[in-house]
Design a protein around this motif. Structure first.
Motif, PDB file in Angstrom:
ATOM      1  N   THR A  58      47.846  33.555  51.400  1.00  0.00           N
ATOM      2  CA  THR A  58      46.763  34.460  51.007  1.00  0.00           C
ATOM      3  C   THR A  58      47.170  35.915  51.164  1.00  0.00           C
ATOM      4  O   THR A  58      46.470  36.804  50.699  1.00  0.00           O
ATOM      5  CB  THR A  58      45.490  34.197  51.843  1.00  0.00           C
ATOM      6  OG1 THR A  58      45.833  34.291  53.228  1.00  0.00           O
ATOM      7  CG2 THR A  58      44.929  32.820  51.535  1.00  0.00           C
ATOM      8  N   ALA A 102      47.721  31.075  47.237  1.00  0.00           N
ATOM      9  CA  ALA A 102      46.336  30.672  47.005  1.00  0.00           C
ATOM     10  C   ALA A 102      45.728  31.457  45.844  1.00  0.00           C
ATOM     11  O   ALA A 102      44.819  30.974  45.177  1.00  0.00           O
ATOM     12  CB  ALA A 102      45.508  30.878  48.269  1.00  0.00           C
ATOM     13  N   THR A 103      46.241  32.674  45.602  1.00  0.00           N
ATOM     14  CA  THR A 103      45.745  33.508  44.509  1.00  0.00           C
ATOM     15  C   THR A 103      46.929  34.095  43.740  1.00  0.00           C
ATOM     16  O   THR A 103      48.035  34.199  44.262  1.00  0.00           O
ATOM     17  CB  THR A 103      44.868  34.669  45.023  1.00  0.00           C
ATOM     18  OG1 THR A 103      45.653  35.506  45.877  1.00  0.00           O
ATOM     19  CG2 THR A 103      43.658  34.143  45.791  1.00  0.00           C
ATOM     20  N   ALA A 104      46.668  34.495  42.498  1.00  0.00           N
ATOM     21  CA  ALA A 104      47.737  34.967  41.618  1.00  0.00           C
ATOM     22  C   ALA A 104      48.330  36.308  42.027  1.00  0.00           C
ATOM     23  O   ALA A 104      49.410  36.666  41.561  1.00  0.00           O
ATOM     24  CB  ALA A 104      47.216  35.055  40.186  1.00  0.00           C
ATOM     25  N   ASP A 105      47.693  37.056  42.898  1.00  0.00           N
ATOM     26  CA  ASP A 105      48.206  38.382  43.243  1.00  0.00           C
ATOM     27  C   ASP A 105      49.057  38.417  44.517  1.00  0.00           C
ATOM     28  O   ASP A 105      49.523  39.469  44.930  1.00  0.00           O
ATOM     29  CB  ASP A 105      47.051  39.387  43.362  1.00  0.00           C
ATOM     30  CG  ASP A 105      46.069  39.019  44.462  1.00  0.00           C
ATOM     31  OD1 ASP A 105      46.044  37.851  44.885  1.00  0.00           O
ATOM     32  OD2 ASP A 105      45.312  39.906  44.882  1.00  0.00           O
TER      33      ASP A 105
END
Length: 176
Positions: free
Chosen positions: A45, A76-79
């Motif tokens: 994250t 967990a996230t694209a960034d």
């Protein structure tokens, strides 16, 4: 860290969530049955960094489902960003991503990838999503893959369709 016992994932370190910073460390002869011969990081994250370190002769099942002979990471996230800086990856093996298998955006600078091998794709790196190999004397030498991407194999899939994938290679990057 040297020659830890055989683990399913992460021969030396396994973590889920958050992020990590590895600096001035050596991982050698670590083994995982499936993911990340030395390190397996799941659902990150936060941005993570590996710098001024060495990964040598680590192993993640090169003929089965092994991903990332030295390092395996998912976000967990694209960034979320994985940065590899001034680090040597030598003689690591896996089915996909002889040295590194990554899903987060990866930035590589000042690294050495030498003599890594993949039973299938990505002798040095296999990545899903964007990869930036920045200027800073990164060297890819003597890496091998049986099927595709002797040095790097990048793909992007979302469901059944091909997603946007960007590979940026800057000055100072050498493929030998």
């Amino acid at each position: 860290v040297e020659k830890d016992d055989l683990h399913q994932d992460g021969g030396a370190i396994q973590l889920t969530g958050g992020g990590f910073k590895i600096e001035c460390c050596t991982f050698s002869n670590c083994t995982a049955f499936e993911l990340g011969g030395a390190i397996a990081a799941f659902a990150l994250t936060d941005d993570s960094v590996v710098s001024n370190s060495t990964f040598a002769a680590n192993f993640a099942d090169p003929v089965g489902n092994g991903l990332g002979g030295a390092l395996y990471a998912t976000a967990a996230t694209a960034d979320v960003r994985l940065t590899l800086a001034d680090t040597a990856f030598e003689q690591n093996w896996a089915a996909l991503g002889g040295a590194v298998a990554t899903v987060p955006i990866a930035a590589v600078s000042g690294c050495l990838f030498d003599g890594n091998a993949a039973g299938y794709n990505g002798g040095a790196i296999v990545a899903e999503g964007d990869v930036e190999i920045q200027a800073g004397e990164t060297l890819f030498a003597n890496n091998e893959a049986c099927c595709a991407g002797g040095a790097i194999d990048v793909y992007g899939f979302e469901g059944d369709s091909f997603a946007s994938t960007t590979v940026t290679i800057g000055r100072g990057v050498t493929f030998a």
